[in-house]
Design a protein around this motif. Structure first.
Motif, PDB file in Angstrom:
ATOM      1  N   ARG A   9       0.841  -1.202   0.000  1.00  0.00           N
ATOM      2  CA  ARG A   9       0.000   0.000   0.000  1.00  0.00           C
ATOM      3  C   ARG A   9       0.876   1.253   0.000  1.00  0.00           C
ATOM      4  O   ARG A   9       0.605   2.199  -0.743  1.00  0.00           O
ATOM      5  CB  ARG A   9      -0.921  -0.020   1.216  1.00  0.00           C
ATOM      6  CG  ARG A   9      -1.970   1.039   1.163  1.00  0.00           C
ATOM      7  CD  ARG A   9      -3.167   0.689   1.992  1.00  0.00           C
ATOM      8  NE  ARG A   9      -3.816  -0.471   1.412  1.00  0.00           N
ATOM      9  CZ  ARG A   9      -4.368  -1.451   2.116  1.00  0.00           C
ATOM     10  NH1 ARG A   9      -4.369  -1.411   3.419  1.00  0.00           N
ATOM     11  NH2 ARG A   9      -4.943  -2.465   1.523  1.00  0.00           N
ATOM     12  N   ALA A  10       1.918   1.281   0.829  1.00  0.00           N
ATOM     13  CA  ALA A  10       2.818   2.437   0.865  1.00  0.00           C
ATOM     14  C   ALA A  10       3.513   2.612  -0.482  1.00  0.00           C
ATOM     15  O   ALA A  10       3.672   3.745  -0.967  1.00  0.00           O
ATOM     16  CB  ALA A  10       3.841   2.264   1.984  1.00  0.00           C
ATOM     17  N   GLY A  11       3.917   1.522  -1.096  1.00  0.00           N
ATOM     18  CA  GLY A  11       4.541   1.603  -2.417  1.00  0.00           C
ATOM     19  C   GLY A  11       3.599   2.144  -3.469  1.00  0.00           C
ATOM     20  O   GLY A  11       3.990   2.944  -4.318  1.00  0.00           O
ATOM     21  N   ALA A  12       2.331   1.726  -3.406  1.00  0.00           N
ATOM     22  CA  ALA A  12       1.342   2.217  -4.364  1.00  0.00           C
ATOM     23  C   ALA A  12       1.103   3.712  -4.182  1.00  0.00           C
ATOM     24  O   ALA A  12       0.997   4.455  -5.159  1.00  0.00           O
ATOM     25  CB  ALA A  12       0.036   1.443  -4.212  1.00  0.00           C
ATOM     26  N   TYR A  13       1.035   4.160  -2.928  1.00  0.00           N
ATOM     27  CA  TYR A  13       0.869   5.595  -2.687  1.00  0.00           C
ATOM     28  C   TYR A  13       2.102   6.377  -3.143  1.00  0.00           C
ATOM     29  O   TYR A  13       1.989   7.491  -3.651  1.00  0.00           O
ATOM     30  CB  TYR A  13       0.566   5.877  -1.214  1.00  0.00           C
ATOM     31  CG  TYR A  13      -0.854   5.548  -0.837  1.00  0.00           C
ATOM     32  CD1 TYR A  13      -1.933   6.130  -1.493  1.00  0.00           C
ATOM     33  CD2 TYR A  13      -1.128   4.652   0.186  1.00  0.00           C
ATOM     34  CE1 TYR A  13      -3.232   5.828  -1.153  1.00  0.00           C
ATOM     35  CE2 TYR A  13      -2.434   4.339   0.540  1.00  0.00           C
ATOM     36  CZ  TYR A  13      -3.479   4.927  -0.144  1.00  0.00           C
ATOM     37  OH  TYR A  13      -4.774   4.626   0.194  1.00  0.00           O
ATOM     38  N   ALA A  49      -1.989  -1.805  -9.922  1.00  0.00           N
ATOM     39  CA  ALA A  49      -1.470  -3.171  -9.954  1.00  0.00           C
ATOM     40  C   ALA A  49      -0.806  -3.547  -8.626  1.00  0.00           C
ATOM     41  O   ALA A  49      -0.905  -4.685  -8.175  1.00  0.00           O
ATOM     42  CB  ALA A  49      -0.464  -3.323 -11.100  1.00  0.00           C
ATOM     43  N   ILE A  50      -0.148  -2.587  -7.997  1.00  0.00           N
ATOM     44  CA  ILE A  50       0.508  -2.856  -6.717  1.00  0.00           C
ATOM     45  C   ILE A  50      -0.528  -3.055  -5.615  1.00  0.00           C
ATOM     46  O   ILE A  50      -0.408  -3.958  -4.795  1.00  0.00           O
ATOM     47  CB  ILE A  50       1.459  -1.691  -6.353  1.00  0.00           C
ATOM     48  CG1 ILE A  50       2.623  -1.634  -7.343  1.00  0.00           C
ATOM     49  CG2 ILE A  50       1.990  -1.859  -4.932  1.00  0.00           C
ATOM     50  CD1 ILE A  50       3.466  -0.382  -7.214  1.00  0.00           C
ATOM     51  N   ASP A  51      -1.546  -2.215  -5.599  1.00  0.00           N
ATOM     52  CA  ASP A  51      -2.573  -2.279  -4.554  1.00  0.00           C
ATOM     53  C   ASP A  51      -3.947  -2.104  -5.206  1.00  0.00           C
ATOM     54  O   ASP A  51      -4.531  -1.026  -5.164  1.00  0.00           O
ATOM     55  CB  ASP A  51      -2.318  -1.186  -3.513  1.00  0.00           C
ATOM     56  CG  ASP A  51      -3.285  -1.249  -2.347  1.00  0.00           C
ATOM     57  OD1 ASP A  51      -3.850  -2.325  -2.094  1.00  0.00           O
ATOM     58  OD2 ASP A  51      -3.468  -0.211  -1.695  1.00  0.00           O
ATOM     59  N   PRO A  52      -4.478  -3.178  -5.824  1.00  0.00           N
ATOM     60  CA  PRO A  52      -5.716  -3.028  -6.590  1.00  0.00           C
ATOM     61  C   PRO A  52      -6.954  -2.740  -5.744  1.00  0.00           C
ATOM     62  O   PRO A  52      -7.907  -2.160  -6.238  1.00  0.00           O
ATOM     63  CB  PRO A  52      -5.853  -4.369  -7.322  1.00  0.00           C
ATOM     64  CG  PRO A  52      -5.008  -5.325  -6.583  1.00  0.00           C
ATOM     65  CD  PRO A  52      -3.932  -4.523  -5.936  1.00  0.00           C
ATOM     66  N   ASP A  53      -6.938  -3.126  -4.473  1.00  0.00           N
ATOM     67  CA  ASP A  53      -8.124  -2.916  -3.640  1.00  0.00           C
ATOM     68  C   ASP A  53      -8.408  -1.441  -3.387  1.00  0.00           C
ATOM     69  O   ASP A  53      -9.542  -1.063  -3.133  1.00  0.00           O
ATOM     70  CB  ASP A  53      -7.982  -3.640  -2.304  1.00  0.00           C
ATOM     71  CG  ASP A  53      -8.000  -5.147  -2.484  1.00  0.00           C
ATOM     72  OD1 ASP A  53      -8.559  -5.609  -3.500  1.00  0.00           O
ATOM     73  OD2 ASP A  53      -7.453  -5.855  -1.623  1.00  0.00           O
ATOM     74  N   ARG A  54      -7.391  -0.604  -3.434  1.00  0.00           N
ATOM     75  CA  ARG A  54      -7.562   0.819  -3.153  1.00  0.00           C
ATOM     76  C   ARG A  54      -7.234   1.685  -4.363  1.00  0.00           C
ATOM     77  O   ARG A  54      -6.707   2.784  -4.224  1.00  0.00           O
ATOM     78  CB  ARG A  54      -6.672   1.221  -1.986  1.00  0.00           C
ATOM     79  CG  ARG A  54      -6.900   0.390  -0.762  1.00  0.00           C
ATOM     80  CD  ARG A  54      -6.798   1.239   0.458  1.00  0.00           C
ATOM     81  NE  ARG A  54      -6.825   0.411   1.642  1.00  0.00           N
ATOM     82  CZ  ARG A  54      -7.894   0.267   2.408  1.00  0.00           C
ATOM     83  NH1 ARG A  54      -8.996   0.884   2.096  1.00  0.00           N
ATOM     84  NH2 ARG A  54      -7.844  -0.483   3.464  1.00  0.00           N
TER      85      ARG A  54
END
Length: 112
Positions: A9-13, A49-54
């Motif tokens: 999640r941190a990587g996606a942000y 792709a890294i955090d598809p849920d958010r």
């Protein structure tokens, strides 16, 4: 300390933030709409792709940063500032970026 999900999640942000910063730099440098849309598309697709849920949250991070940059330009340049992020990046670029993120989210959902 961090779970794997928290790191993702941190990587996606971080990717979403870097996408917005790159878009701001391209826009301020006077790039045309097509080069501005490219990092928005790939950055938001990568964040999804890294955090598809958010994936919607990543889109909102990019929108918030672009709006903040637009407001900063208006404050610095006054109300007479024309052009800017609002016309060239937010509307056409974000439509392409949101479409890319949504497609990636759909693909991730279909794969599970």
């Amino acid at each position: 300390m961090f779970e794997r999900t928290d790191r993702r999640r941190a990587g996606a942000y971080a990717v979403a933030g870097a996408t917005a910063l790159l878009t701001i730099v391209l826009e301020v440098s006077g790039a045309e709409a097509q080069p501005v849309a490219i990092p928005l598309f790939f950055g938001l697709a990568l964040a999804a792709a890294i955090d598809p849920d958010r994936w919607v949250a990543h889109v909102l991070v990019v929108v918030a940063m672009l709006v903040a940059a637009e407001l900063a330009m208006v404050i610095v340049n006054g109300h007479a500032a024309t052009g800017g992020l609002g016309r060239r990046a937010l509307v056409p670029g974000l439509l392409v970026g949101v479409a890319g993120a949504a497609v990636v989210r759909l693909a991730c959902r279909s794969a599970t």
